[in-house]
Design a protein around this motif. Structure first.
Motif, short mmCIF file in Angstrom:
data_model
loop_
_atom_site.label_atom_id
_atom_site.label_comp_id
_atom_site.label_asym_id
_atom_site.label_seq_id
_atom_site.Cartn_x
_atom_site.Cartn_y
_atom_site.Cartn_z
N SER A 122 0.82 -1.20 0.00
CA SER A 122 0.00 0.00 0.00
C SER A 122 0.86 1.26 0.00
CB SER A 122 -0.93 0.00 1.21
OG SER A 122 -1.73 1.16 1.23
N GLU A 126 0.87 3.69 -3.35
CA GLU A 126 0.29 5.03 -3.24
C GLU A 126 1.33 6.13 -3.44
OE1 GLU A 126 -2.69 6.48 -3.11
OE2 GLU A 126 -3.41 4.47 -3.54
N TRP A 252 -3.94 6.33 -11.19
CA TRP A 252 -2.97 6.78 -10.20
C TRP A 252 -2.38 8.14 -10.62
CZ3 TRP A 252 2.20 8.13 -10.01
CH2 TRP A 252 2.73 8.29 -8.74
N ASN A 256 -2.39 11.75 -8.62
CA ASN A 256 -1.10 12.17 -8.05
C ASN A 256 -0.29 13.12 -8.93
OD1 ASN A 256 -0.53 10.28 -5.48
ND2 ASN A 256 -1.66 9.10 -7.00
N GLU A 292 -6.63 10.40 -1.22
CA GLU A 292 -6.61 9.18 -0.41
C GLU A 292 -7.25 9.42 0.96
OE1 GLU A 292 -3.48 5.77 1.19
OE2 GLU A 292 -2.75 7.69 0.46
N SER A 454 -5.87 1.15 -3.09
CA SER A 454 -4.58 0.49 -2.83
C SER A 454 -4.50 -0.03 -1.41
CB SER A 454 -3.42 1.44 -3.12
OG SER A 454 -3.46 2.56 -2.27
N ARG A 455 -4.96 0.77 -0.44
CA ARG A 455 -4.92 0.32 0.96
C ARG A 455 -5.86 -0.86 1.18
NH1 ARG A 455 -5.90 5.07 4.37
NH2 ARG A 455 -3.65 5.42 4.23
#
Length: 546
Positions: A122, A126, A252, A256, A292, A454-455
């Motif tokens: 994770s 991330e 992603w 980001n 997130e 992702s987590r």
């Protein structure tokens, strides 16, 4: 996330129409109008990233065979825990220290898988991106496997180093089991997402089958177990080099690096400039979900916890069907039943391979939910029939070895009973290959919102490996429960898996990742047919009593 990229994303979001909190809803993004361009590059990327599944499957396949090889026993049992005679006994008669080493050899690998999937994945995925975690998985596996195969045997101190190597090796597999389906699901066109996310399972079973072929060819070689383990190093080396030529996932990047970076990546993947509609769908999701989710909010938000429970449930129940113990300890079991454990594993792994190929085309046709339920029912039948054949036609004879305290168990199956057991175990693994095997990874990678994906996938993957740690002790249960008891146990747990899917898992076939929220919102437990019947019966019963 850089300030410049964040400002770019925020500026784009500020230009979108605003909704008050009370008006925020899950959008249907009209993905029927999205153009996915030419899919060949996305297919190529998914196939390459799924190489991580190759060393995942190969390691599991090779372990089940090498533990019955003479070269393995000579390095870790003969002269360490016993002599050639005692090291060649069936399970119950093996020296206690060596049996404990076999358990640790599997258990610590699963510990590594758990640590990699929960504590490494994770964070790396991330902070540095989906490509970075694929790269990390390959480096860890290369390092761990080298620690296992290169040190000499014959010493308990060296065996400790090898067991540490198994943890590192497992961490690499844990990371690959997280990263491969996640990367594939985020680059895949909606109509191919099931197939591309399932590529990892295809490479897992190719690795599984390849390992058993190599085991069969090298079983008599003096370095047999080392060579069998070493051949797989080709895969992580290929990934380490090739990942630099793969684009990062647009989802992603959007979150980001900003819309422009995501657009460039999406154009490269789709091989078309017409990506505005798909980018808008991603943008809507980023707007709704935000960045997130903070860790505290993650574990206190009801919808996230409900989804997390479903993802964990699918992974845990996938493991408790018994698929990994069948391949890890199946060599030992069928060595007792048929007298040839390595050949039995080759047949089972070949069955998985042949059945996984058509499965890739079924995920997006028959759907995840149907395959999980009906495949699970067939798996139950395979387990229960195998167990019943053993009870009805096999005898376990116990005798003392040379008047010592060591009891040797000899399994005697009449006629073709042992072969029939193998056939129905093959039915179990075939059914697993078209259902729970690939779909548990696909489903858990696609059911979470972008801001927790992702987590959440890291945690669900970790639950898979945590269950694997517990099941590593199954070797110690064979003696008290018997071979038939193990099959009955896994069959019963598979029944629970089918019920779980029926009650809690909606269909996600053909739904854009950004639209899955609404699918779960409309899937209510109380609407299940069985629940309605039970509720109506209960209500009628209450009226009668009144």
């Amino acid at each position: 996330m850089s300030t410049e990229a964040r400002n770019e994303t925020d500026q784009y979001m500020n230009n979108l129409p605003r909704e008050s909190k009370s008006e925020i809803r899950h959008h249907l993004h009209g993905h029927e109008s999205i153009s996915y361009g030419r899919p060949y590059f996305a297919i190529l990327l998914a196939a390459f990233s799924s190489l991580g599944g190759y060393f995942f499957g190969y390691d599991q396949g090779v372990t089940g065979g090498v533990v019955v090889m003479s070269s393995f026993k000579n390095d870790f049992c003969v002269g360490v825990y016993g002599d050639e005679r005692t090291c060649d006994l069936p399970i119950a008669g093996l020296p206690a220290g060596y049996r404990r080493f076999l358990v640790l050899f599997t258990l610590l690998y699963n510990v590594g898988c758990f640590l990699g999937s929960v504590f490494i994945c994770s964070f790396v995925a991330e902070k540095f991106g989906r490509r970075s975690i694929i790269f990390t998985s390959a480096v860890l596996f290369l390092t761990g496997t080298s620690m296992v195969i290169f040190p000499p045997g014959g010493s308990k101190n060296i065996m400790i180093l090898i067991l540490i190597g198994r943890v590192v090796e497992g961490a690499g597999v844990g990371c690959s089991s997280f990263s491969c389906p996640l990367y594939a699901s985020e680059i895949a066109p909606t109509n191919l997402r099931g197939m591309l996310s399932g590529f990892m399972q295809m490479t897992v079973v190719i690795g599984l089958f390849g390992a058993n072929v190599v085991n069969l060819l090298l079983q008599s070689h003096k370095w047999g177990w080392r060579l069998s383990n070493g051949i797989i190093l080709i895969a992580p080396i290929t990934i380490i080099v090739g990942i630099f030529f793969c684009p990062e996932t647009p989802r992603w990047l959007f979150q980001n690096k900003g819309r422009k970076a995501a657009e460039e990546s999406l154009k490269r993947i789709r091989k078309t400039d017409n990506v505005t509609a798909e980018l808008d769908a991603i943008a809507d999701t980023v707007k709704e979900m935000g960045n997130e989710m903070p860790i505290k909010e993650f574990f206190t938000t009801k919808k996230v916890l409900e989804r997390l429970g479903i993802g964990i449930g699918v992974h845990v129940l996938s493991q408790t069907t018994g698929i990994n113990p069948i391949f890890v300890y199946g060599g030992i079991i069928y060595q007792s039943v048929l007298g040839n454990g390595i050949l039995s594993l080759l047949i089972l792994s070949g069955t998985v391979l042949l059945c996984t190929i058509p499965a890739l085309f079924l995920f997006d046709r028959l759907g995840r939910r149907n395959l999980l339920m009906f495949g699970g029912i067939a798996m139950v039948g395979g387990h229960f029939v195998s167990a019943t054949i053993f009870v009805s036609n096999c005898q376990v004879k116990r005798k003392l070895i040379n008047d010592s305290a060591i009891i040797q168990e000899i399994v005697d199956c009449s006629g073709s009973s042992g072969t029939l057991m193998l056939v129905f175990t093959a039915i179990f693994v075939a059914s697993f290959a078209i259902s729970w095997g690939p779909i548990s990874w696909i489903y858990a990678a696609e059911i979470f919102p972008l801001n927790v994906r992702s987590r959440a996938v890291s945690i669900t993957t970790g639950s898979n490996w945590l269950t694997g740690i517990i099941l590593s002790y199954i070797l110690e249960l064979i003696a008290p429960l018997g071979i038939h008891g193990i099959f009955y146990l896994f069959g019963s747990l598979t029944v629970l898996a089918v019920i779980f899917v029926y009650l809690f898992c909606p269909e996600t076939k053909g739904i854009l990742l950004e639209d899955i929220e609404e699918t779960f919102d409309t899937f209510q437990l109380q609407n299940r047919t069985i629940i309605r019947i039970l509720r109506q019966s209960f209500q009628r019963s209450n009226k009668t009593n009144m």
